[in-house]
Design an enzyme around this catalytic site. Sequence first.
Site, PDB file in Angstrom:
ATOM      1  N   LYS A 175       0.835  -1.209   0.000  1.00  0.00           N
ATOM      2  CA  LYS A 175       0.000   0.000   0.000  1.00  0.00           C
ATOM      3  C   LYS A 175       0.873   1.264   0.000  1.00  0.00           C
ATOM      4  O   LYS A 175       1.921   1.293   0.633  1.00  0.00           O
ATOM      5  CB  LYS A 175      -0.887   0.014   1.244  1.00  0.00           C
ATOM      6  CG  LYS A 175      -1.845  -1.171   1.341  1.00  0.00           C
ATOM      7  CD  LYS A 175      -2.539  -1.219   2.694  1.00  0.00           C
ATOM      8  CE  LYS A 175      -1.576  -1.424   3.827  1.00  0.00           C
ATOM      9  NZ  LYS A 175      -2.203  -1.556   5.151  1.00  0.00           N
ATOM     10  N   THR A 208      -7.096   9.678   8.975  1.00  0.00           N
ATOM     11  CA  THR A 208      -6.774   8.401   8.320  1.00  0.00           C
ATOM     12  C   THR A 208      -6.576   7.279   9.334  1.00  0.00           C
ATOM     13  O   THR A 208      -5.942   6.277   9.037  1.00  0.00           O
ATOM     14  CB  THR A 208      -5.498   8.530   7.451  1.00  0.00           C
ATOM     15  OG1 THR A 208      -4.441   9.023   8.301  1.00  0.00           O
ATOM     16  CG2 THR A 208      -5.695   9.449   6.272  1.00  0.00           C
ATOM     17  N   GLY A 210      -7.160   4.038  10.963  1.00  0.00           N
ATOM     18  CA  GLY A 210      -7.870   2.807  10.598  1.00  0.00           C
ATOM     19  C   GLY A 210      -7.977   2.542   9.115  1.00  0.00           C
ATOM     20  O   GLY A 210      -8.691   1.629   8.701  1.00  0.00           O
ATOM     21  N   THR A 211      -7.233   3.295   8.290  1.00  0.00           N
ATOM     22  CA  THR A 211      -7.334   3.060   6.836  1.00  0.00           C
ATOM     23  C   THR A 211      -6.881   1.646   6.460  1.00  0.00           C
ATOM     24  O   THR A 211      -7.525   0.980   5.662  1.00  0.00           O
ATOM     25  CB  THR A 211      -6.502   4.081   6.020  1.00  0.00           C
ATOM     26  OG1 THR A 211      -5.196   4.151   6.591  1.00  0.00           O
ATOM     27  CG2 THR A 211      -7.126   5.445   6.006  1.00  0.00           C
ATOM     28  N   GLY A 212      -5.763   1.206   7.049  1.00  0.00           N
ATOM     29  CA  GLY A 212      -5.221  -0.117   6.710  1.00  0.00           C
ATOM     30  C   GLY A 212      -6.177  -1.234   7.124  1.00  0.00           C
ATOM     31  O   GLY A 212      -6.403  -2.190   6.372  1.00  0.00           O
ATOM     32  N   CYS A 213      -6.740  -1.098   8.326  1.00  0.00           N
ATOM     33  CA  CYS A 213      -7.677  -2.116   8.833  1.00  0.00           C
ATOM     34  C   CYS A 213      -8.908  -2.175   7.933  1.00  0.00           C
ATOM     35  O   CYS A 213      -9.359  -3.249   7.526  1.00  0.00           O
ATOM     36  CB  CYS A 213      -8.137  -1.785  10.248  1.00  0.00           C
ATOM     37  SG  CYS A 213      -6.789  -1.598  11.415  1.00  0.00           S
TER      38      CYS A 213
HETATM   39  N1  LIG Z   1      -4.666  10.266   2.002  1.00  0.00           N
HETATM   40  C1  LIG Z   1      -5.129   9.212   1.334  1.00  0.00           C
HETATM   41  N2  LIG Z   1      -5.937   9.379   0.264  1.00  0.00           N
HETATM   42  C2  LIG Z   1      -6.418   8.313  -0.419  1.00  0.00           C
HETATM   43  N3  LIG Z   1      -6.132   7.026  -0.103  1.00  0.00           N
HETATM   44  C3  LIG Z   1      -5.325   6.782   0.954  1.00  0.00           C
HETATM   45  C4  LIG Z   1      -4.779   7.855   1.738  1.00  0.00           C
HETATM   46  N4  LIG Z   1      -4.020   7.313   2.747  1.00  0.00           N
HETATM   47  C5  LIG Z   1      -4.101   5.984   2.593  1.00  0.00           C
HETATM   48  N5  LIG Z   1      -4.872   5.643   1.518  1.00  0.00           N
HETATM   49  C6  LIG Z   1      -5.244   4.276   1.095  1.00  0.00           C
HETATM   50  O1  LIG Z   1      -5.669   3.600   2.270  1.00  0.00           O
HETATM   51  C7  LIG Z   1      -5.162   2.269   2.302  1.00  0.00           C
HETATM   52  C8  LIG Z   1      -4.244   2.110   3.519  1.00  0.00           C
HETATM   53  O2  LIG Z   1      -3.050   2.786   3.232  1.00  0.00           O
HETATM   54  P1  LIG Z   1      -1.734   2.999   4.070  1.00  0.00           P
HETATM   55  O3  LIG Z   1      -1.809   4.354   4.707  1.00  0.00           O
HETATM   56  O4  LIG Z   1      -0.587   2.783   3.157  1.00  0.00           O
HETATM   57  O5  LIG Z   1      -1.757   1.854   5.144  1.00  0.00           O
HETATM   58  P2  LIG Z   1      -1.867   1.836   6.737  1.00  0.00           P
HETATM   59  O6  LIG Z   1      -3.182   2.462   7.086  1.00  0.00           O
HETATM   60  O7  LIG Z   1      -1.783   0.392   7.042  1.00  0.00           O
HETATM   61  O8  LIG Z   1      -0.697   2.626   7.260  1.00  0.00           O
HETATM   62  C9  LIG Z   1      -4.457   2.066   0.959  1.00  0.00           C
HETATM   63  O9  LIG Z   1      -5.349   1.477   0.045  1.00  0.00           O
HETATM   64  C10 LIG Z   1      -4.073   3.470   0.553  1.00  0.00           C
HETATM   65  O10 LIG Z   1      -3.949   3.587  -0.836  1.00  0.00           O
HETATM   66  C1  LIG Z   2      -6.336  -2.284  17.565  1.00  0.00           C
HETATM   67  C2  LIG Z   2      -5.663  -1.612  16.430  1.00  0.00           C
HETATM   68  N1  LIG Z   2      -5.358  -2.323  15.325  1.00  0.00           N
HETATM   69  C3  LIG Z   2      -4.745  -1.726  14.282  1.00  0.00           C
HETATM   70  C4  LIG Z   2      -4.415  -0.387  14.315  1.00  0.00           C
HETATM   71  C5  LIG Z   2      -3.701   0.260  13.154  1.00  0.00           C
HETATM   72  O1  LIG Z   2      -4.466   1.237  12.558  1.00  0.00           O
HETATM   73  P1  LIG Z   2      -4.241   1.679  11.043  1.00  0.00           P
HETATM   74  O2  LIG Z   2      -5.208   0.905  10.227  1.00  0.00           O
HETATM   75  O3  LIG Z   2      -4.533   3.156  11.038  1.00  0.00           O
HETATM   76  O4  LIG Z   2      -2.825   1.379  10.655  1.00  0.00           O
HETATM   77  C6  LIG Z   2      -4.744   0.337  15.485  1.00  0.00           C
HETATM   78  N2  LIG Z   2      -4.455   1.646  15.590  1.00  0.00           N
HETATM   79  N3  LIG Z   2      -5.367  -0.300  16.535  1.00  0.00           N
END
Ligand SMILES: Nc1ncnc2c1ncn2[C@@H]1O[C@H](COP(=O)(O)OP(=O)(O)O)[C@@H](O)[C@H]1O
Ligand SMILES: Cc1ncc(COP(=O)(O)O)c(N)n1
Length: 276
Positions: A175, A208, A210-213
């Site tokens: 990602k 943002t 919880g975006t990854g979850c």
């Molecule tokens: N500012 C943003 N605008 C649009 N999409 C985003 C943005 N930040 C993250 N994403 C999308 O959200 C998902 C999680 O991204 P990322 O931030 O790389 O992971 P994590 O939340 O695990 O740190 C991916 O599909 C990414 O492309």
């Molecule tokens: C319990 C729990 N699991 C996962 C995440 C990661 O969050 P993110 O999706 O923003 O990386 C978090 N903050 N808390």
Amino acid sequence: MMISKALTIAGSDSGGGAGIQADLKTFQELSVYGMSAITAVTAQNTLGVQGVYPLTLEAITQQLDSIGLDLKPNAVKTGMLFNSDIIRIVAKKIQQYSWSNLVVDPVMVAKGGSTLLQQEAVQSLINHLLPLALVTTPNIPEAEMITNRSITTIDDRKEAAKIIHAMGSKYVVLKGGHDTSTKAVVDLLYDGHEFIFMENQRVQTRHTHGTGCTYSAAVTAELAKGKTVPEATHIAKAFIQAAIEDELGIGAGHGPTNHFAYQSRLRGMNLEANRQ
Ligand SMILES: Nc1ncnc2c1ncn2[C@@H]1O[C@H](COP(=O)(O)OP(=O)(O)O)[C@@H](O)[C@H]1O
Ligand SMILES: Cc1ncc(COP(=O)(O)O)c(N)n1
């Protein structure tokens, strides 16, 4: 009515934006019956993580057995696993119950910097969980930890995806949310043969959490319904884009994404179509 079922094995986020709570909301929005096995309870809000309380191995094992002996998930995802003992027991139970369609979100550090996976557990994740994964969804820092390489260029990303694939994960989504150097946010999907770039406009927001979850839960929900990995990741990308764009503005810090947004938009489009 035959409903698809998905299981999340992850940590609880009291603030409701990430972890188990984000996963169950996403499953529900995508019309999938959600189940959960909680690995750790976190005291958390939009300002950060105030406490982490891993559950006993007995409590985790019992939840997985309760699900395994009765309910049959069509897809499973892992999130926060916290330590190597938890990783080992989770991997054992996934094998024991022959759970397939496994999505591994290798959660390591919360956005505010708190540790959600102990450093020594990264090797356990590589040894025990990645070989079982249909899809692994690292962000850039997680991919760096797993591969022990720094990632700056697109070629670095491709190389990291290849290494993670070689560790046993059939598909890898690297990602791109953490690469703020471009206007687009580019996720890279690798299936062992070719690279697919999935790209959307970067939303300028601090909300943002919880975006990854949420993204990996959407992939899991779609796999549970029988979609292929390329189809599931495509829908998940649209789900997370809508969830980030239609921000809720909750909390004083990094707020949660909007889990209602994707379905609200679809409903809106249907209403439009019915009017014509
Ligand atoms: N500012 C943003 N605008 C649009 N999409 C985003 C943005 N930040 C993250 N994403 C999308 O959200 C998902 C999680 O991204 P990322 O931030 O790389 O992971 P994590 O939340 O695990 O740190 C991916 O599909 C990414 O492309
Ligand atoms: C319990 C729990 N699991 C996962 C995440 C990661 O969050 P993110 O999706 O923003 O990386 C978090 N903050 N808390």
